[in-house]
Scaffold this active site. Sequence first.
Site, PDB file in Angstrom:
ATOM      1  N   LYS A 172      41.846  43.015  52.311  1.00  0.00           N
ATOM      2  CA  LYS A 172      42.804  41.905  52.355  1.00  0.00           C
ATOM      3  C   LYS A 172      43.569  41.899  51.036  1.00  0.00           C
ATOM      4  CE  LYS A 172      43.665  38.160  51.227  1.00  0.00           C
ATOM      5  NZ  LYS A 172      44.880  37.577  50.522  1.00  0.00           N
ATOM      6  N   GLU A 248      34.897  40.927  40.089  1.00  0.00           N
ATOM      7  CA  GLU A 248      35.627  41.146  38.841  1.00  0.00           C
ATOM      8  C   GLU A 248      36.541  39.941  38.695  1.00  0.00           C
ATOM      9  OE1 GLU A 248      38.354  41.471  36.442  1.00  0.00           O
ATOM     10  OE2 GLU A 248      39.217  43.062  37.673  1.00  0.00           O
ATOM     11  N   CYS A 282      43.659  40.683  33.738  1.00  0.00           N
ATOM     12  CA  CYS A 282      42.430  40.043  33.276  1.00  0.00           C
ATOM     13  C   CYS A 282      41.939  40.649  31.975  1.00  0.00           C
ATOM     14  CB  CYS A 282      41.352  40.139  34.356  1.00  0.00           C
ATOM     15  SG  CYS A 282      41.051  41.834  34.900  1.00  0.00           S
ATOM     16  N   GLU A 369      42.846  31.234  30.589  1.00  0.00           N
ATOM     17  CA  GLU A 369      43.488  32.537  30.697  1.00  0.00           C
ATOM     18  C   GLU A 369      44.992  32.345  30.862  1.00  0.00           C
ATOM     19  OE1 GLU A 369      42.473  36.717  32.970  1.00  0.00           O
ATOM     20  OE2 GLU A 369      42.027  34.832  33.991  1.00  0.00           O
TER      21      GLU A 369
END
Length: 465
Positions: A172, A248, A282, A369
């Site tokens: 997906k 992750e 990331c 983040e």
Amino acid sequence: MTHQLFIAGQWRDAEGGATFEVENPATGETLATVADASAADGRAALDAAVAAQADWARTAPRDRGEILRRAFEIITERTDELAEQMTAEMGKPVSESKAEIAYGAEFFRWFAEESVRIAGRHSVAPNGATRLLTLKQPVGPCLMITPWNFPLAMGTRKIGPAIAAGCTMVVKPASLTPLTMLTLGEILTEAGLPDGVLNIVTTKSTGEVMEPIIRDPRLRKLTFTGSTEVGRTLIEQAAEGVLRVSMELGGNAPFLVFEDADLEKAVDGAMLAKMRNIGEACTAANRFIVHESLAEEFSRRFAERMEQAEVGPLVEAKQRDKVAELVDDAKEHGAQVLTGGEVPDGAGYFYPPTVLTGVPTEARVWREEIFGPVAPIFTFTDDDEALRMANDTEFGLVAYAFTQSYSRAIKVYEGLETGMVGINQGVVSNPAAPFGGMKASGFGREGGDEGIEEYLETKYVGLAP
């Protein structure tokens, strides 16, 4: 042109002909129309993966590896075409897209070679009465949910080891950037991948379509790359079926510059660690923690380089708004802007490369983040403080440190609470190395010798002589 779902080797419309639009982030205009899968479409994709699993697991390792090798070659040959498509749907500069394609393709070449190195062992029990045999077998049908920021590489580093191990899969891709994954499906078909081994489901209703697959007892593994918030939800759902899970998740990478650092190399490394993928990674350096004796000079040089950086748009308005909010919050807390810091006029979701100094740890950029081209700079006075600051986060994906002291480097990489560390380098991602994090950045590894183990079960046989 409407891009369809890929199920059991066939391109097909979504149930009821449902579609959604994919936007070009540089213009805000519609780029393509894509099939919007229903829960029934998702179930059909899993049906196809389950049906193909037994035959695929019996396929010779060399044959699986050759498919990956051919796919690597096709991707490499089609770099220009793939780069244009990736830039159009995601926004990164074409040079960045080409770099991702080279990186992503390498996972197929790496795991093509790993497919023939799956091995067990044979030994004698300590009492001599039994022979101990261990073997590796594919875990079974997998669900892979990939993010928008690396549309090819985040797929190939999951698909590559699954193919090598003998697992079938449902993929997906992110609804913001599904086109590259659909093209990858075409490439793998051209490379000879049998029907049903790879199934691609595009949808805007991720939870509605994915949760029934996750809770289906036939699924045996879930792998996800994305935010920690979503990851926690998926882990809860996966617990019902006791799935093999690899995650992750988010990052808050520190970039440490010690007083003995080579300043030129540190600035070069900072540009790589911050500006790869426009900061939408990331692994992007999120907190620049610089020794107080170098902070002024480092900040000046870094800002000069950031002003010259080539950037594309951020992926969507929501993402640009978040970046702008974080910068505004830092300014409200007393941060000074050396460059950038304001949303530009005009079409597209652009945000300028930005360097902030005098940032207090109370600002949101210390905890959250950024996922954009913004570099907040903090200072420290000694090594212990630097490590405390670096580890002052729930995340633990990657960290970067610049020092010319061998003993300090050892202390730093042993003391950092991250799954990956770059010493005197601003990029650590490599298909030959295990990618993954600690703490709220997830678990499991992708790439390296460890990557294929995520798709294998270990079976023990006690054999009477």
